[in-house]
Design a protein around this motif. Structure first.
Motif, PDB file in Angstrom:
ATOM      1  N   ARG A  11       0.859  -1.166   0.000  1.00  0.00           N
ATOM      2  CA  ARG A  11       0.000   0.000   0.000  1.00  0.00           C
ATOM      3  C   ARG A  11       0.899   1.221   0.000  1.00  0.00           C
ATOM      4  O   ARG A  11       1.928   1.236   0.635  1.00  0.00           O
ATOM      5  CB  ARG A  11      -0.858   0.005   1.254  1.00  0.00           C
ATOM      6  N   HIS A  91      -9.590   2.292   5.628  1.00  0.00           N
ATOM      7  CA  HIS A  91      -8.248   2.467   6.196  1.00  0.00           C
ATOM      8  C   HIS A  91      -8.303   3.584   7.240  1.00  0.00           C
ATOM      9  O   HIS A  91      -8.996   4.591   7.047  1.00  0.00           O
ATOM     10  CB  HIS A  91      -7.257   2.832   5.089  1.00  0.00           C
ATOM     11  N   GLU A  93      -6.459   5.880   7.964  1.00  0.00           N
ATOM     12  CA  GLU A  93      -6.099   7.224   7.490  1.00  0.00           C
ATOM     13  C   GLU A  93      -7.211   7.852   6.655  1.00  0.00           C
ATOM     14  O   GLU A  93      -7.143   9.041   6.333  1.00  0.00           O
ATOM     15  CB  GLU A  93      -4.782   7.162   6.706  1.00  0.00           C
ATOM     16  N   GLU A 183      -5.468  -3.733  11.157  1.00  0.00           N
ATOM     17  CA  GLU A 183      -4.356  -2.779  11.226  1.00  0.00           C
ATOM     18  C   GLU A 183      -4.502  -1.921  12.475  1.00  0.00           C
ATOM     19  O   GLU A 183      -5.211  -0.904  12.450  1.00  0.00           O
ATOM     20  CB  GLU A 183      -4.390  -1.857  10.005  1.00  0.00           C
ATOM     21  N   ALA A 187       0.142   0.923  15.253  1.00  0.00           N
ATOM     22  CA  ALA A 187       1.263   0.251  14.576  1.00  0.00           C
ATOM     23  C   ALA A 187       1.467   0.775  13.159  1.00  0.00           C
ATOM     24  O   ALA A 187       2.461   0.457  12.511  1.00  0.00           O
ATOM     25  CB  ALA A 187       1.019  -1.254  14.543  1.00  0.00           C
ATOM     26  N   ILE A 188       0.520   1.571  12.665  1.00  0.00           N
ATOM     27  CA  ILE A 188       0.628   2.023  11.276  1.00  0.00           C
ATOM     28  C   ILE A 188       1.623   3.169  11.173  1.00  0.00           C
ATOM     29  O   ILE A 188       1.451   4.196  11.833  1.00  0.00           O
ATOM     30  CB  ILE A 188      -0.746   2.480  10.727  1.00  0.00           C
ATOM     31  N   ASN A 189       2.631   2.911  10.373  1.00  0.00           N
ATOM     32  CA  ASN A 189       3.589   3.964  10.080  1.00  0.00           C
ATOM     33  C   ASN A 189       4.327   4.486  11.317  1.00  0.00           C
ATOM     34  O   ASN A 189       4.773   5.619  11.354  1.00  0.00           O
ATOM     35  CB  ASN A 189       2.811   5.135   9.452  1.00  0.00           C
ATOM     36  N   GLY A 228       0.658  -2.903   9.630  1.00  0.00           N
ATOM     37  CA  GLY A 228       1.163  -2.043  10.712  1.00  0.00           C
ATOM     38  C   GLY A 228       2.648  -2.265  10.869  1.00  0.00           C
ATOM     39  O   GLY A 228       3.065  -3.188  11.576  1.00  0.00           O
ATOM     40  N   SER A 229       3.444  -1.454  10.145  1.00  0.00           N
ATOM     41  CA  SER A 229       4.903  -1.506  10.230  1.00  0.00           C
ATOM     42  C   SER A 229       5.488  -2.907   9.992  1.00  0.00           C
ATOM     43  O   SER A 229       6.422  -3.302  10.683  1.00  0.00           O
ATOM     44  CB  SER A 229       5.384  -0.945  11.575  1.00  0.00           C
ATOM     45  N   VAL A 230       4.922  -3.642   9.043  1.00  0.00           N
ATOM     46  CA  VAL A 230       5.533  -4.939   8.699  1.00  0.00           C
ATOM     47  C   VAL A 230       6.878  -4.656   8.028  1.00  0.00           C
ATOM     48  O   VAL A 230       6.971  -3.821   7.132  1.00  0.00           O
ATOM     49  CB  VAL A 230       4.633  -5.757   7.733  1.00  0.00           C
ATOM     50  N   LEU A 248      -0.672  -6.103   4.621  1.00  0.00           N
ATOM     51  CA  LEU A 248      -0.925  -4.830   3.959  1.00  0.00           C
ATOM     52  C   LEU A 248       0.237  -3.933   4.373  1.00  0.00           C
ATOM     53  O   LEU A 248       0.416  -3.652   5.553  1.00  0.00           O
ATOM     54  CB  LEU A 248      -2.262  -4.269   4.446  1.00  0.00           C
ATOM     55  N   ILE A 249       1.024  -3.549   3.407  1.00  0.00           N
ATOM     56  CA  ILE A 249       2.301  -2.920   3.721  1.00  0.00           C
ATOM     57  C   ILE A 249       2.367  -1.485   3.202  1.00  0.00           C
ATOM     58  O   ILE A 249       2.072  -1.238   2.033  1.00  0.00           O
ATOM     59  CB  ILE A 249       3.452  -3.737   3.089  1.00  0.00           C
ATOM     60  N   GLY A 250       2.727  -0.583   4.060  1.00  0.00           N
ATOM     61  CA  GLY A 250       2.868   0.817   3.666  1.00  0.00           C
ATOM     62  C   GLY A 250       4.327   1.156   3.464  1.00  0.00           C
ATOM     63  O   GLY A 250       4.886   0.995   2.378  1.00  0.00           O
ATOM     64  N   GLY A 251       4.971   1.580   4.554  1.00  0.00           N
ATOM     65  CA  GLY A 251       6.348   2.068   4.502  1.00  0.00           C
ATOM     66  C   GLY A 251       7.304   1.126   3.792  1.00  0.00           C
ATOM     67  O   GLY A 251       8.075   1.568   2.914  1.00  0.00           O
TER      68      GLY A 251
HETATM   69  P1  PGA Z   1       2.902   0.771   7.425  1.00  0.00           P
HETATM   70  O1  PGA Z   1       1.480   1.112   6.759  1.00  0.00           O
HETATM   71  O2  PGA Z   1       3.338  -0.545   6.902  1.00  0.00           O
HETATM   72  O3  PGA Z   1       3.771   1.907   6.995  1.00  0.00           O
HETATM   73  O4  PGA Z   1       2.650   0.759   8.907  1.00  0.00           O
HETATM   74  C1  PGA Z   1       0.450   0.194   6.780  1.00  0.00           C
HETATM   75  C2  PGA Z   1      -0.762   0.808   6.177  1.00  0.00           C
HETATM   76  O5  PGA Z   1      -0.869   2.055   6.175  1.00  0.00           O
HETATM   77  O6  PGA Z   1      -1.652   0.096   5.704  1.00  0.00           O
END
Ligand code: PGA
Length: 270
Positions: A11, A91, A93, A183, A187-189, A228-230, A248-251
């Motif tokens: 993501r 999400h 956010e 999520e 833990a997100i970002n 969440g910060s995987v 689900l991966i962000g960063g």
């Molecule tokens: P993250 O984001 O991996 O940076 O914590 C996850 C997300 O926003 O879905």
């Protein structure tokens, strides 16, 4: 016995550059669909041929319920038109929008605005619309820090799922909800990942809820994912949990090496 789905969703700003670099490193000779890249409702000309020939799908990060000439909003018909058949919904956010203002020199945040985004009722409307339009959704849920600290996380997350799926039949859920992503907001970002045990406990509770409320079949078929910060260092432990079907991966999806590394772990264990 759970069906273990192999899924990895990047993501974020995953664009054709990342897709280009990522695919060959993780998917040689692979036919299984393990990567879903989500784009901000952008089907770039560059990535379109790549996406068409690779085992990946592009999901939008969100869409608007508004239809018509609303400025700055993308709705489901727009997504369909550019060939994106799916989206995230719920999400954190987009439930609560956080807008940071940065000092251009120091890069520091000088002010933060919090805006109300989608409510559970609106998310429910979006899922119903998606179901009518035949689009697939990833439903995201998760509790804030203070709720986890007060041990209210299970009730919070189950209540979100209940409201978000309200009045959708089992058949509609199976057709529309491609995955539920747990999520935790804290833990997100943030660099804080839920422990393997905590992530598994909640994903297991979500599966049990689906079984009790709908059926064993739905509970087995539903992909339940953690986000969440995987990071490469946490992926193995998390993906080894029986109820975590993917991420689900962000960063980490913005760093090709990290994303590819997590992809390899999923490949290996899946
Ligand atoms: P993250 O984001 O991996 O940076 O914590 C996850 C997300 O926003 O879905």
């Amino acid at each position: 016995q759970n069906l273990k789905h192999e899924e990895l969703w990047g993501r974020g700003k995953v664009g054709s550059k990342e897709i280009n670099e990522f695919l060959p490193s993780v998917l040689p000779g692979r036919t299984k669909d393990i990567v879903k890249a989500s784009a901000a409702a952008i089907a770039s000309e560059k990535s379109a041929p790549l996406v068409a020939s690779a085992p990946i799908a592009i999901f939008a990060q969100g869409f608007s319920l508004n239809v018509g000439a609303y400025t700055g909003e993308t709705n489901l018909p727009h997504l369909k038109e550019i060939g994106i058949g799916s989206s995230l919904v719920g999400h954190s956010e987009t439930r609560w929008r956080k807008v940071n203002v940065y000092d251009t020199k120091s890069g520091k945040i000088t002010k933060t605005y919090i805006q109300r985004g989608d409510t559970d009722e609106m998310i429910n409307q979006k899922l119903k619309l998606a179901s009518r339009e035949g689009l697939g959704m990833i439903l995201c849920v998760g509790e804030p820090r203070e709720v986890r600290d007060a041990k209210g996380h299970v009730a919070f997350v189950i209540s979100q799922i209940k409201k978000d799926l309200k009045d959708l039949s089992e058949e509609e859920i199976l057709k529309t909800v491609k995955a539920i992503a747990y999520e935790p907001i804290w833990a997100i970002n943030t660099g804080l990942t839920a422990s393997d045990e905590d992530a598994q406990a909640m994903c297991g509770i979500i599966r049990d809820y689906l079984k009790e409320t709908y059926s064993e079949e739905l509970a087995k078929k539903m992909r339940i994912m953690y986000g969440g910060s995987v990071k490469p260092g946490s992926a193995r432990g998390l993906f080894s949990q029986p109820d975590i079907d993917g991420f689900l991966i962000g960063g980490a999806s913005l760093k090709i090496e990290d994303f590819a590394n997590i992809g390899q772990t999923v490949n290996e264990l899946g």
